[in-house]
Design an enzyme around this catalytic site. Structure first.
Site, PDB file in Angstrom:
ATOM      1  N   SER A  18       2.937   1.461   4.863  1.00 49.76           N
ATOM      2  CA  SER A  18       3.626   0.510   4.105  1.00 49.76           C
ATOM      3  C   SER A  18       5.024   0.210   4.778  1.00 49.76           C
ATOM      4  O   SER A  18       5.846   1.138   4.786  1.00 49.76           O
ATOM      5  CB  SER A  18       4.170   1.099   2.719  1.00 49.76           C
ATOM      6  OG  SER A  18       5.071   0.135   2.084  1.00 49.76           O
ATOM      7  N   HIS A  43       1.249  -2.929   5.847  1.00 47.06           N
ATOM      8  CA  HIS A  43       1.179  -3.393   4.726  1.00 47.06           C
ATOM      9  C   HIS A  43       2.776  -3.887   4.583  1.00 47.06           C
ATOM     10  O   HIS A  43       3.738  -3.153   4.623  1.00 47.06           O
ATOM     11  CB  HIS A  43       1.026  -2.453   3.714  1.00 47.06           C
ATOM     12  CG  HIS A  43       1.034  -2.805   2.205  1.00 47.06           C
ATOM     13  ND1 HIS A  43       0.218  -3.290   1.335  1.00 47.06           N
ATOM     14  CD2 HIS A  43       2.046  -2.436   1.391  1.00 47.06           C
ATOM     15  CE1 HIS A  43       0.646  -3.327   0.229  1.00 47.06           C
ATOM     16  NE2 HIS A  43       1.690  -3.101   0.274  1.00 47.06           N
ATOM     17  N   ASP A  45       5.463  -5.379   1.862  1.00 55.70           N
ATOM     18  CA  ASP A  45       6.120  -5.502   0.353  1.00 55.70           C
ATOM     19  C   ASP A  45       7.042  -6.621   0.243  1.00 55.70           C
ATOM     20  O   ASP A  45       8.073  -6.085   0.602  1.00 55.70           O
ATOM     21  CB  ASP A  45       6.465  -4.141  -0.302  1.00 55.70           C
ATOM     22  CG  ASP A  45       5.407  -3.100  -0.360  1.00 55.70           C
ATOM     23  OD1 ASP A  45       5.304  -2.103   0.411  1.00 55.70           O
ATOM     24  OD2 ASP A  45       4.390  -3.639  -1.021  1.00 55.70           O
ATOM     25  N   MET A  47       9.532  -8.583  -2.245  1.00 55.15           N
ATOM     26  CA  MET A  47       9.816  -8.408  -3.579  1.00 55.15           C
ATOM     27  C   MET A  47      11.042  -9.262  -3.883  1.00 55.15           C
ATOM     28  O   MET A  47      11.798  -9.476  -2.624  1.00 55.15           O
ATOM     29  CB  MET A  47      10.618  -7.177  -3.899  1.00 55.15           C
ATOM     30  CG  MET A  47       9.349  -5.887  -3.728  1.00 55.15           C
ATOM     31  SD  MET A  47       9.881  -4.357  -3.823  1.00 55.15           S
ATOM     32  CE  MET A  47       8.611  -3.418  -3.277  1.00 55.15           C
ATOM     33  N   HIS A  76       1.770  -8.087   0.185  1.00 58.21           N
ATOM     34  CA  HIS A  76       1.722  -7.661  -1.107  1.00 58.21           C
ATOM     35  C   HIS A  76       3.039  -8.195  -1.784  1.00 58.21           C
ATOM     36  O   HIS A  76       4.325  -7.924  -1.714  1.00 58.21           O
ATOM     37  CB  HIS A  76       1.847  -6.163  -1.105  1.00 58.21           C
ATOM     38  CG  HIS A  76       2.048  -5.672  -2.734  1.00 58.21           C
ATOM     39  ND1 HIS A  76       2.365  -4.516  -3.244  1.00 58.21           N
ATOM     40  CD2 HIS A  76       1.681  -6.440  -3.968  1.00 58.21           C
ATOM     41  CE1 HIS A  76       2.246  -4.261  -4.315  1.00 58.21           C
ATOM     42  NE2 HIS A  76       1.987  -5.482  -5.039  1.00 58.21           N
ATOM     43  N   MET A  78       5.363  -9.452  -4.681  1.00 54.79           N
ATOM     44  CA  MET A  78       5.752  -8.978  -5.839  1.00 54.79           C
ATOM     45  C   MET A  78       6.948  -9.815  -6.443  1.00 54.79           C
ATOM     46  O   MET A  78       8.116  -9.509  -6.138  1.00 54.79           O
ATOM     47  CB  MET A  78       6.165  -7.541  -6.050  1.00 54.79           C
ATOM     48  CG  MET A  78       5.190  -6.619  -5.952  1.00 54.79           C
ATOM     49  SD  MET A  78       5.847  -4.922  -5.354  1.00 54.79           S
ATOM     50  CE  MET A  78       5.402  -5.140  -3.450  1.00 54.79           C
ATOM     51  N   MET A 147      -2.861  -1.258  -8.151  1.00 51.74           N
ATOM     52  CA  MET A 147      -1.523  -0.432  -8.016  1.00 51.74           C
ATOM     53  C   MET A 147      -1.786   1.128  -8.717  1.00 51.74           C
ATOM     54  O   MET A 147      -2.204   1.007  -9.740  1.00 51.74           O
ATOM     55  CB  MET A 147      -0.476  -1.055  -8.734  1.00 51.74           C
ATOM     56  CG  MET A 147      -0.010  -2.657  -7.865  1.00 51.74           C
ATOM     57  SD  MET A 147       0.487  -2.173  -6.090  1.00 51.74           S
ATOM     58  CE  MET A 147       1.870  -1.207  -6.651  1.00 51.74           C
ATOM     59  N   ASP A 185      -2.363   1.304  -3.690  1.00 51.26           N
ATOM     60  CA  ASP A 185      -0.986   1.462  -3.413  1.00 51.26           C
ATOM     61  C   ASP A 185      -0.147   2.125  -4.349  1.00 51.26           C
ATOM     62  O   ASP A 185      -0.057   1.649  -5.394  1.00 51.26           O
ATOM     63  CB  ASP A 185      -0.527  -0.068  -3.181  1.00 51.26           C
ATOM     64  CG  ASP A 185       0.717  -0.222  -2.741  1.00 51.26           C
ATOM     65  OD1 ASP A 185       1.127  -1.706  -2.876  1.00 51.26           O
ATOM     66  OD2 ASP A 185       1.511   0.448  -2.239  1.00 51.26           O
TER      67      ASP A 185
HETATM   68  C1  DX5 Z   1       5.532  -0.254  -4.157  1.00 47.76           C
HETATM   69  C2  DX5 Z   1       5.046  -0.675  -2.826  1.00 47.76           C
HETATM   70  C3  DX5 Z   1       4.425   0.505  -1.980  1.00 47.76           C
HETATM   71  C4  DX5 Z   1       5.144   1.203  -1.686  1.00 47.76           C
HETATM   72  C5  DX5 Z   1       4.351   2.540  -1.439  1.00 47.76           C
HETATM   73  O1  DX5 Z   1       5.701  -1.207  -4.957  1.00 47.76           O
HETATM   74  O2  DX5 Z   1       3.970  -1.386  -3.190  1.00 47.76           O
HETATM   75  O3  DX5 Z   1       3.680  -0.057  -0.940  1.00 47.76           O
HETATM   76  O4  DX5 Z   1       5.855   1.155  -0.545  1.00 47.76           O
HETATM   77  O5  DX5 Z   1       5.585   4.086  -1.439  1.00 47.76           O
HETATM   78  P1  DX5 Z   1       4.842   5.362  -1.717  1.00 47.76           P
HETATM   79  O6  DX5 Z   1       3.580   5.504  -0.749  1.00 47.76           O
HETATM   80  O7  DX5 Z   1       6.173   6.060  -1.375  1.00 47.76           O
HETATM   81  O8  DX5 Z   1       4.393   5.246  -3.029  1.00 47.76           O
HETATM   82 ZN    ZN Z   2       2.649  -2.648  -1.791  1.00 48.38          ZN
END
Ligand code: DX5
Ligand code: ZN
Length: 247
Positions: A18, A43, A45, A47, A76, A78, A147, A185
């Site tokens: 990530s 990956h 994220d 947001m 991903h 969000m 998730m 995730d």
């Molecule tokens: C949270 C993200 C994850 C996050 C995972 O919303 O989707 O990808 O970065 O981080 P850890 O492994 O620390 O839970």
């Molecule tokens: Zn994620």
């Protein structure tokens, strides 16, 4: 699309670090270390600070990183405006995109938009969202993102019921004769990986509790993840997911 397997017909479990958990001030160096450790998927994220109250990385980072690595980009979303971000990352060049069923006003249309771009489409489910949310889009899916924490932040602890949910998702897909990969995730730790893999996870989003753990180098952490995967595959082969695995 069925879960990939290796030459020995062992299921191939992807490790997708990530990027929001990486060393963002030395990101290219970090990526090189991950590549040297055998990582071939990243990956991202994305947001918007609306769907979730955070915004760790943006489109510019993905765009700048794209020409620097051949790794598959696993995005991903969000966000509230899914279609805008689907078009934006498709322009950059990514391999798969997951959108949250909770944020997609027109989920079927958005998944179709992703696939129309020639990109693998995934539906992401928050911990509390039932699998039935997938009922009418199974033919639009290339993978499911379960998730295992509430989205938006790294460093959280797994929501215990989601371990059972991974196994139930695998059973749900099997019952519907769609053998899709399951991505997990959130708190994908060295301890949780065997349970997640034995429950049916095929793609592991590795963050602060595994690949980016400060106690080891990237290579050491990837090797520890691979050992945990092997343990999980053995458990999957011998006895599948047991409720006793719930933390
Ligand atoms: C949270 C993200 C994850 C996050 C995972 O919303 O989707 O990808 O970065 O981080 P850890 O492994 O620390 O839970
Ligand atoms: Zn994620």
């Amino acid at each position: 699309m069925s879960a990939p397997t290796t030459a020995s017909s062992e299921p191939y479990i992807h490790i997708a670090p990530s990027v929001m958990c990486a060393d963002l001030c030395n990101l290219e160096t970090d990526i090189r270390e991950l590549e040297a450790a055998g990582i071939n998927m990243l990956h991202f994220d994305l947001m918007d600070a609306h769907f979730v109250p955070n915004m760790p990385i943006g489109l510019a980072l993905i765009e700048q990183l794209r020409p620097k690595t051949d790794a598959a980009f696993d995005v991903h979303l969000m966000v509230e405006n899914n279609d805008f971000f689907v078009d934006a990352v498709a322009e950059i060049g990514v391999q798969q995109i997951a959108v949250h069923v909770e944020s997609a006003t027109h989920l079927d249309r958005t998944l179709s938009l992703i696939q129309a771009h020639g990109i693998k489409a995934g539906a992401a489910l928050n911990p509390a969202t039932p699998l039935s949310a997938l009922d009418y889009v199974l033919d639009r899916l290339d993978f499911v993102l379960v998730m295992t924490v509430n989205p938006g932040f790294a460093g959280q602890k797994v929501v215990p019921a989601t371990l059972r949910k991974i196994a139930e998702c695998r059973a749900f897909l099997h019952e519907h004769a769609v053998d899709l990969p399951i991505e997990v995730d959130g708190n994908v730790s060295f301890e949780n990986i065997p349970k997640m893999v034995s429950a049916g996870a095929d793609i592991l989003v590795a963050g602060t509790s595994s690949v980016f753990q400060k106690s080891g180098s990237r290579l050491e952490n990837v090797q520890r993840i691979q050992q945990a995967i092997t343990l999980g595959l053995t458990k999957r082969k011998n006895d599948g997911y047991q409720l006793s695995d719930v933390v």
